[in-house]
Design a protein around this motif. Structure first.
Motif, short mmCIF file in Angstrom:
data_model
loop_
_atom_site.label_atom_id
_atom_site.label_comp_id
_atom_site.label_asym_id
_atom_site.label_seq_id
_atom_site.Cartn_x
_atom_site.Cartn_y
_atom_site.Cartn_z
N GLY A 62 -7.85 0.88 -1.28
CA GLY A 62 -9.01 0.86 -0.39
C GLY A 62 -8.62 1.25 1.01
N ALA A 63 -9.54 1.91 1.71
CA ALA A 63 -9.26 2.41 3.06
C ALA A 63 -8.94 1.29 4.03
CB ALA A 63 -10.46 3.22 3.56
N LEU A 64 -9.53 0.12 3.85
CA LEU A 64 -9.34 -0.99 4.78
C LEU A 64 -8.39 -2.05 4.23
CD1 LEU A 64 -13.03 -1.45 6.00
CD2 LEU A 64 -11.19 -0.12 7.06
N ASN A 112 0.81 -1.22 0.00
CA ASN A 112 0.00 0.00 0.00
C ASN A 112 0.85 1.27 0.00
OD1 ASN A 112 -2.53 -1.39 0.06
ND2 ASN A 112 -2.20 -1.78 2.24
N THR A 120 -2.96 6.69 -5.37
CA THR A 120 -3.58 6.37 -4.09
C THR A 120 -5.08 6.12 -4.23
OG1 THR A 120 -3.98 8.71 -3.55
CG2 THR A 120 -1.86 7.75 -2.85
N LYS A 121 -5.64 6.56 -5.36
CA LYS A 121 -7.07 6.37 -5.60
C LYS A 121 -7.36 5.23 -6.58
CE LYS A 121 -8.27 11.22 -4.74
NZ LYS A 121 -8.86 12.46 -5.33
#
Length: 416
Positions: A236-238, A90, A174-175
């Motif tokens: 993804g955030a998670l 990430n 990042t998106k």
């Protein structure tokens, strides 16, 4: 407390404990290393290990040994680039990647000729697409001899930065994540100028190639291969928490058609390294978030089915199989220190372990078919790299160790 309220609390506790046992227990034990003893290198007198340092031997994530030519190939970069741009971790810092001056490359070592400097004649191969040189962002790879042994074909995971398909301008990684592909290259094994450059053959793009980590060629003639996706999404955030619950998939691809499909999403816990036993046809998959190696078969309709599982009790990365059928795994006995080393590769190191998995013999039931042997371990991170891959050469008795964020490789000589 009323009886109904007490019963409700008991029910919630029972559900919580059940969920913990099912989803979190293995991940917590793996992360914290509860009850794990990490040994110093001196506990393994059967090997004498040393570092080999050279700019071409930095951040070597994956290794592949050509036993017939006695050459070792390594997918390398530099620690600053890996720290900035590592989709599996990430990390999507394109500015940091540009500042790192990264030039990912395939390094070559002649494993029988260490030379007076102990660097095994290391040199790098270039990448060409026609007359144009290419820059790649390498991860796992595999290779096979083709054309009656005159050429070596490479299948390389390439984490390309994302670009707008119309304007060609960079997108926010990042998106949208990396634009990951499988790049196929050929190397002429003759003595001419082509022997120093990999020639581009084709690029394989597919929706089934989501977050590729490693791959293995299944059939030399069909040139089909399996790719591990360590996550089910690119971003993804998670996404960082997926190791707690399991995530990922394995894709089946054909080189000729460049078509891929998901071979399985079952029993996937951040699938990482993958290797095939040429004698049995079994496919071994390292599941980093569970600390296990799954034993699989490929069905006639090209689906992957797990038939056994080997517990390792620690995080695992890449796998390799030596000519004797033994599986070697780069493993991480201290997951928290590993993360620190990844984010600060120049100042921080992490303990490393090399495990060997071998069959016990015939007549064993699933779950008791394999034994796991700790080959070497370096609790103080004093000599070994933060090992992501280990390759064993039975002829010389040497172990070659690479680390995705380490500024050196390791070589362990077997002591007679």
């Amino acid at each position: 407390m009323a009886g109904s309220a007490r019963a409700f609390v008991v029910l919630i506790l029972a559900i919580t404990i059940g969920l913990y046992k099912i989803y979190l227990h293995d991940a917590v034990v793996l992360l914290l290393g509860i009850g794990r003893v990490i040994q110093p290198l001196e506990d393994f007198p059967g090997y004498r290990c040393q570092r080999i340092q050279h700019p071409l031997l930095e951040s070597c994530e994956d290794l592949w040994l050509d036993s017939s030519s006695r050459k070792l190939y390594a997918a390398c970069s530099n620690p600053a680039a890996r720290k900035a741009w590592s989709p599996a971790g990430n990390l999507f810092d394109l500015a940091g990647l540009a500042a790192s001056g990264s030039s990912d490359h395939i390094s070559v070592l002649d494993i029988d000729q260490p030379g007076p400097d102990g660097l095994y004649g290391v040199h790098a191969l270039g990448f060409r697409n026609g007359a144009k040189s290419q820059q790649l962002h390498l991860h796992g790879f595999d290779a096979r001899r083709i054309d009656n042994g005159r050429r070596l074909r490479f299948w390389l995971i390439n984490h390309r930065p994302p670009l707008d398909t119309i304007s060609g301008k960079p997108l926010d990684a990042t998106k949208v994540g990396a634009n990951s592909t499988i790049e196929v290259y050929d190397l002429d094994l003759g003595s001419g100028p082509k022997s120093n450059h990999l020639q581009h053959v084709k690029t394989i793009v597919s929706d089934a190639i989501v977050a590729p980590n490693n791959l293995v060629v299944m059939d030399d003639e069909k040139e089909d291969f399996l790719v591990t996706n360590d996550h089910s999404t690119k971003v993804g955030a998670l996404r960082d928490l997926n190791f707690l619950f399991g995530d990922g998939s394995i894709a089946y691809c054909r080189t000729d058609s460049a078509k891929c499909h998901f071979a399985t999403t079952d029993n996937c816990y951040l699938p990482n390294g993958i290797a095939k036993d040429p004698s049995s046809g079994h496919i071994y998959v390292a599941h980093s978030a569970k600390g296990t190696v799954g034993v699989n078969i490929l069905t006639e309709d090209n689906r992957l089915v797990q038939i056994d599982e080997v517990p390792l009790t620690m995080g695992v990365d890449n796998l390799s199989i030596d000519p004797e059928g033994n599986i070697f795994a780069g493993a991480f006995p201290d997951a928290l220190q590993l993360r620190k080393a990844f984010l600060d590769p120049n100042e921080t190191a992490a303990p490393s372990t090399v495990l060997m998995i071998r069959k016990k013999g015939t007549g064993h039931a699933p779950g008791d078919t394999y034994e796991v042997v700790k080959v070497v371990e370096d609790s103080e991170a004093r000599v070994l790299p933060t090992t992501t891959t280990a390759v064993h050469d039975p002829i010389s008795g040497r172990l070659f160790l690479g680390g995705v964020t380490s500024s050196f490789m390791g070589v362990c000589e077997r002591v007679q």
